[in-house]
Design a protein around this motif. Structure first.
Motif, short mmCIF file in Angstrom:
data_model
loop_
_atom_site.label_atom_id
_atom_site.label_comp_id
_atom_site.label_asym_id
_atom_site.label_seq_id
_atom_site.Cartn_x
_atom_site.Cartn_y
_atom_site.Cartn_z
N LEU A 271 22.81 -14.42 23.78
CA LEU A 271 21.77 -13.30 24.38
C LEU A 271 20.55 -13.95 24.41
N ASP A 272 20.41 -15.51 24.20
CA ASP A 272 19.36 -16.34 24.26
C ASP A 272 19.37 -17.23 25.56
N PRO A 273 18.11 -17.40 26.19
CA PRO A 273 17.97 -18.02 27.33
C PRO A 273 18.24 -19.52 27.19
N ASN A 274 18.00 -20.17 25.87
CA ASN A 274 18.33 -21.64 25.62
C ASN A 274 19.67 -21.84 24.82
N ASP A 275 20.45 -20.86 24.95
CA ASP A 275 21.78 -20.77 24.16
C ASP A 275 21.39 -21.07 22.67
N GLU A 276 20.77 -20.74 22.09
CA GLU A 276 20.37 -21.32 20.85
C GLU A 276 20.80 -20.13 19.75
N PHE A 277 21.02 -20.50 18.35
CA PHE A 277 21.41 -19.26 17.60
C PHE A 277 20.63 -19.89 16.16
N ASP A 278 20.42 -18.71 15.41
CA ASP A 278 19.94 -18.55 14.16
C ASP A 278 20.68 -17.89 13.34
N MET A 279 21.61 -18.32 12.47
CA MET A 279 22.56 -17.35 11.83
C MET A 279 22.83 -17.82 10.64
N GLU A 280 23.30 -16.78 9.41
CA GLU A 280 23.69 -16.97 8.26
C GLU A 280 25.41 -16.88 8.44
N PHE A 281 25.97 -18.00 8.01
CA PHE A 281 27.29 -18.06 8.01
C PHE A 281 28.07 -17.65 6.72
N ARG A 282 28.98 -16.83 6.67
CA ARG A 282 29.34 -16.11 5.47
C ARG A 282 31.00 -16.45 5.19
N VAL A 283 31.44 -16.95 4.27
CA VAL A 283 32.67 -17.48 3.86
C VAL A 283 32.97 -16.46 2.69
#
Length: 288
Positions: A271-283
């Motif tokens: 949903l970001d115009p620059n195709d960038e994410f900021d996330m927490e990855f959970r295993v």
């Protein structure tokens, strides 16, 4: 109109069955019991299930079990192969070995000892991106009730899926600006990008809604998780998956509980115009 309502009802019921399969993959799963969950006769259930998923019920279950086992053989190198087979729903190590050979052209032991490196399901090349393992935090996370929409394929079509999902959440349930999450059911080193199973999710918190059409309800299990905050663009998420599971996990004091990781989005790249994410990855993990 009647056909649309029927199709939505089919999707809703099969969604419930798929969730049950994922949740109880290690248990005995019969067509009769699954048909009861769907409220269809066994005959109609099998027909509708294949129409929606593209696979027969038994082949769908077998594929998930083999995929899970293939991952755990690599992620948990100290776990006995027989135990992995049982954990993934195979009641006989001989049956597990035979089915594994049919799909991956090698024995489970050969796979664990390096044959998995020869398995290249797609021409897709993972990008090189540094992952600082020192930033991994071990957290106990409570169960999270979610609404979700399934996506087959890891590509730009996920953007359309997210747009539809959020539109329906607001239109049908007045849910605006929700906390967005995702579940990665697939391993990019084993599953082709075309068959990659990605699930768009939102945290329902205290909201109460009913499943409808493509939108299903379930819970992400509570428990112990290895987590890392990470930024990048779409493809970097698959690189992160590979490095956490193939490099960090086997050398850590933990092992994988299952092969599905979840994501908490602070910024959703779809949903970001620059195709960038900021996330927490959970295993999901446990101590060895």
């Amino acid at each position: 109109m009647k056909k649309t309502v029927t199709n939505n009802e089919h999707k809703q019921r099969i969604n419930e069955v798929q969730y049950h399969i994922y949740k109880y993959l290690s248990m005995k799963l019969t067509i009769e019991d699954l048909a009861k969950i769907s409220s269809y006769s066994a005959f109609h259930f099998q027909r509708i299930f294949k129409e929606i998923t593209g696979k027969s019920v038994n082949n769908y279950i077998k594929y998930l079990r083999l995929h899970c086992a293939a991952n755990l053989l690599v992620f948990n190198p100290k776990s006995a192969i027989t135990n992995i087979a049982y954990d993934c729903g195979f009641k006989s190590s001989a049956t597990f070995s035979n089915e594994f050979k049919k799909l991956y052209n090698c024995s489970p032991n050969e796979w664990r000892n390096g044959k998995y490196k020869d398995h290249k399901p797609t021409k897709y090349q993972l990008k090189e991106k540094e992952v600082d393992f020192s930033k991994i935090e071990i957290k106990k996370i409570p169960e999270i009730k979610i609404a979700y929409m399934r996506q087959m394929g890891f590509d730009k079509t996920i953007k359309k899926g997210w747009q539809k999902f959020l539109f329906l959440l607001e239109k049908e349930f007045n849910i605006k600006e929700p906390t967005m999450m995702a579940i990665h059911h697939s391993n990019p080193n084993i599953t082709s990008i075309e068959e990659y199973r990605y699930v768009a999710c939102v945290d329902l918190q205290d909201k109460k809604i009913e499943p409808k059409g493509d939108i299903g309800l379930c819970c992400i299990k509570g428990g112990l998780y290895a987590t890392i905050r990470f930024q990048g663009i779409c493809e970097d998420a698959l690189t992160l998956y590979q490095k956490i599971y193939y490099q960090w996990l086997p050398s850590s004091e933990f092992e994988a509980v299952e092969s599905s990781a979840s994501v908490l989005y602070y910024k959703n790249n779809y949903l970001d115009p620059n195709d960038e994410f900021d996330m927490e990855f959970r295993v999901p993990i446990r101590y060895k």
